[in-house]
Design a protein around this motif. Structure first.
Motif, PDB file in Angstrom:
ATOM      1  N   SER A   1      -6.764   5.171  -6.102  1.00  0.00           N
ATOM      2  CA  SER A   1      -7.463   6.541  -6.399  1.00  0.00           C
ATOM      3  C   SER A   1      -8.285   6.767  -7.202  1.00  0.00           C
ATOM      4  O   SER A   1      -9.465   6.923  -7.597  1.00  0.00           O
ATOM      5  CB  SER A   1      -6.939   7.432  -5.497  1.00  0.00           C
ATOM      6  OG  SER A   1      -7.569   8.744  -5.416  1.00  0.00           O
TER       7      SER A   1
ATOM      8  N   LEU B   1      -1.351   3.324  -4.095  1.00  0.00           N
ATOM      9  CA  LEU B   1      -3.059   4.275  -3.319  1.00  0.00           C
ATOM     10  C   LEU B   1      -3.408   5.031  -4.306  1.00  0.00           C
ATOM     11  O   LEU B   1      -4.331   5.667  -4.967  1.00  0.00           O
ATOM     12  CB  LEU B   1      -2.072   4.714  -1.953  1.00  0.00           C
ATOM     13  CG  LEU B   1      -2.022   3.629  -1.034  1.00  0.00           C
ATOM     14  CD1 LEU B   1      -1.330   4.642   0.073  1.00  0.00           C
ATOM     15  CD2 LEU B   1      -3.337   3.452  -0.490  1.00  0.00           C
TER      16      LEU B   1
ATOM     17  N   ILE C   1      -8.175   4.949   5.420  1.00  0.00           N
ATOM     18  CA  ILE C   1      -7.463   3.434   6.073  1.00  0.00           C
ATOM     19  C   ILE C   1      -8.031   2.522   6.926  1.00  0.00           C
ATOM     20  O   ILE C   1      -8.420   3.690   7.844  1.00  0.00           O
ATOM     21  CB  ILE C   1      -6.139   3.513   5.644  1.00  0.00           C
ATOM     22  CG1 ILE C   1      -5.607   3.807   5.041  1.00  0.00           C
ATOM     23  CG2 ILE C   1      -5.520   2.525   5.624  1.00  0.00           C
ATOM     24  CD1 ILE C   1      -5.656   3.615   2.929  1.00  0.00           C
TER      25      ILE C   1
ATOM     26  N   LEU D   1       1.269  -1.644  -0.111  1.00  0.00           N
ATOM     27  CA  LEU D   1       0.525  -0.164  -0.023  1.00  0.00           C
ATOM     28  C   LEU D   1       1.122   0.950  -0.138  1.00  0.00           C
ATOM     29  O   LEU D   1       0.593   2.223   0.741  1.00  0.00           O
ATOM     30  CB  LEU D   1      -1.356  -0.017   1.187  1.00  0.00           C
ATOM     31  CG  LEU D   1      -1.431  -1.268   1.016  1.00  0.00           C
ATOM     32  CD1 LEU D   1      -2.450  -1.122   2.580  1.00  0.00           C
ATOM     33  CD2 LEU D   1      -2.825  -1.506  -0.031  1.00  0.00           C
TER      34      LEU D   1
ATOM     35  N   VAL E   1       1.446   0.880   5.128  1.00  0.00           N
ATOM     36  CA  VAL E   1       0.465   1.793   4.297  1.00  0.00           C
ATOM     37  C   VAL E   1       1.042   2.872   4.236  1.00  0.00           C
ATOM     38  O   VAL E   1       1.960   3.282   5.214  1.00  0.00           O
ATOM     39  CB  VAL E   1      -1.103   1.209   5.370  1.00  0.00           C
ATOM     40  CG1 VAL E   1      -1.285   2.913   4.432  1.00  0.00           C
ATOM     41  CG2 VAL E   1      -1.738   0.476   5.298  1.00  0.00           C
TER      42      VAL E   1
ATOM     43  N   ALA F   1      -1.724   8.223   1.682  1.00  0.00           N
ATOM     44  CA  ALA F   1      -3.380   8.070   1.721  1.00  0.00           C
ATOM     45  C   ALA F   1      -4.006   9.670   2.155  1.00  0.00           C
ATOM     46  O   ALA F   1      -5.359   9.441   0.981  1.00  0.00           O
ATOM     47  CB  ALA F   1      -3.159   7.053   2.584  1.00  0.00           C
TER      48      ALA F   1
END
Length: 325
Positions: free
Chosen positions: A64, A60, A93, A55, A81, A86
Motif C-alpha cells: 500500500s 500488505l 483483493i 500477504l 491473505v 487489506a
C-alpha cells in the motif's frame, strides 16, 4: 500499467503474455512475495500473487505504501491473505474463483487409481524387466463408498466423475446445496467411507479437520486424498494413522508446510522437514507437488480471469471476483 508477478514460473508466463491484450508491462519475479521482496513491486500498480505468497498485514502495508492499487491472486484459495488488514488499507483483493474444477477433480481420480492399482510401482518394475504381479493387487472403485468433503465446484466435478465409476458417493458440506447429492453428517461419512477426498477451503474451522479424532472414526485401511489445502490434515496424526495401518492409502497434492518445498527444484538440497521425509518412506503414500490445477485449460482460464480482474481496476468498475473479510 505495471504488474508485478511474484512466485512466477516459466510455464505460466506465455499464458499471461498471450492474454495481455491491453499491453500492460508484466514483470515476472521468481521470488515469492514476502516482507523482503515486497519492495520489488515499486512503480507497480498491481501485484499478482500465488498460493504460497505472504500477504500478511506487514506485506500488505508495504504494498500500500508503494501505491499498489490491487492485489490479484492467480488462484482460488485466499487463506494466505490478511483480509482485515487489506480492508483497512483500502487495498482490494481479487482471485480466480474457478478456473478448471475438472482439472483438480481428475487429478484426484489419478491419485485414487494410482494408489489402488499401484501403476507407479508397476511402471518402475516393467522398466527393469520385472513383470511379477505380486504386491500389485488393487481394488475396484466400482461399488466403493467415497466420501467427498466439500461440494463446491471441484467437489461437484469429482462426484460426477465418481458416479461414472459406479461408486457410492457420500457428501458433506456445512451448506449443502446440490439436491442430487447424498449429504450425510461428517461423522457418518468418516465411518462409512472407503475413500475420503477433501475439497474445502482452509479456515479456522477446517484447520486440522483430519486429526487423531477423525482417524479414530475411519474404517481400517481407508484411503485419504487431499488436493485442497495442506493444513486440512494434521501431518503428525497422519503419520500415526499410517503406522497403525488405520490409513491404508494416502494421496496428497498439498502439504501443511509446502511453502518451503513446492514449486521449487529441491533435488540437490537436503530437505529439512522431517515429517515430510517420514511420509515419503511409506510405500502406500503418493505425493505430487500441487499440480492438481496444472492443465492447459486451467492456465488459460487463470490468465484470462486475472487480466479481467486487472481490467476492472483500469476501467474503475466493481470487482467481480473481490474477496471480502
Amino acid at each position: 500499467m505495471n504488474i508485478a508477478f511474484f512466485s512466477a514460473q516459466k510455464y505460466e508466463q506465455p499464458f499471461f503474455n498471450a492474454h495481455n491484450l491491453a499491453n500492460h508491462t508484466l514483470r515476472f519475479f521468481s521470488e515469492p512475495l514476502n516482507t523482503l521482496t515486497a519492495k520489488l513491486a515499486e512503480d507497480c500498480q498491481v501485484v499478482c500473487a500465488f498460493v504460497n505468497d505472504d500477504l500478511s498485514a506487514e506485506v500488505l502495508a508495504t504494498l500500500s505504501a508503494l501505491n499498489v492499487k490491487l492485489v490479484t491472486l492467480r488462484c482460488a484459495g485466499f487463506n494466505n491473505v490478511d483480509l482485515a488488514a487489506a480492508n483497512s488499507l483500502g487495498l482490494p483483493i481479487t482471485r480466480v474463483p474457478a478456473y478448471s474444477p475438472e482439472a483438480v477433480a481428475e487429478h484426484c481420480i489419478a491419485l485414487m487409481l494410482t494408489l489402488s492399482r499401484k501403476t507407479h510401482k508397476a511402471y518402475n518394475r516393467v522398466k527393469e524387466g520385472n513383470f511379477d504381479l505380486n504386491g500389485l493387487l488393487g481394488f475396484n472403485l466400482h461399488n466403493k463408498t467415497v466420501g467427498v468433503i466439500g461440494t463446491g465446484k471441484i467437489g461437484q466435478a469429482l462426484c460426477r466423475i465418481l458416479s461414472g465409476f459406479g461408486a457410492n458417493v457420500l457428501a458433506y458440506d456445512p451448506a449443502p446445496s446440490i439436491e442430487t447429492l447424498n449429504y450425510v453428517p461428517l461423522d457418518l461419512l468418516l465411518t462409512q467411507s472407503d475413500i475420503i477426498s477433501l475439497h474445502c477451503p482452509l479456515t479456522p474451522e477446517t484447520h486440522h479437520l483430519i486429526d487423531d479424532a477423525a482417524y479414530e472414526k475411519m474404517k481400517k485401511g481407508v484411503m485419504l486424498i487431499n488436493t485442497s489445502r495442506g493444513a486440512l490434515v494434521d501431518t503428525r496424526a497422519t503419520i500415526a494413522a499410517l503406522k497403525s495401518k488405520t490409513l491404508g492409502y494416502l494421496g496428497l497434492d498439498v502439504y501443511e508446510q509446502e511453502s518451503e518445498l513446492f514449486f521449487k527444484d529441491m533435488s540437490e538440497e537436503i530437505i529439512q522437514d522431517d515429517e515430510f521425509q517420514r511420509l515419503l518412506t511409506f510405500p502406500n503414500v503418493l505425493i505430487t507437488g500441487h499440480q492438481g490445477f496444472f492443465t492447459q485449460e486451467a492456465l488459460q482460464e487463470i490468465a484470462h480471469i486475472t487480466h479481467q480482474n486487472i481490467e476492472q481496476l483500469v476501467q474503475n468498475q466493481p470487482f467481480t471476483n473481490q474477496v471480502l473479510p
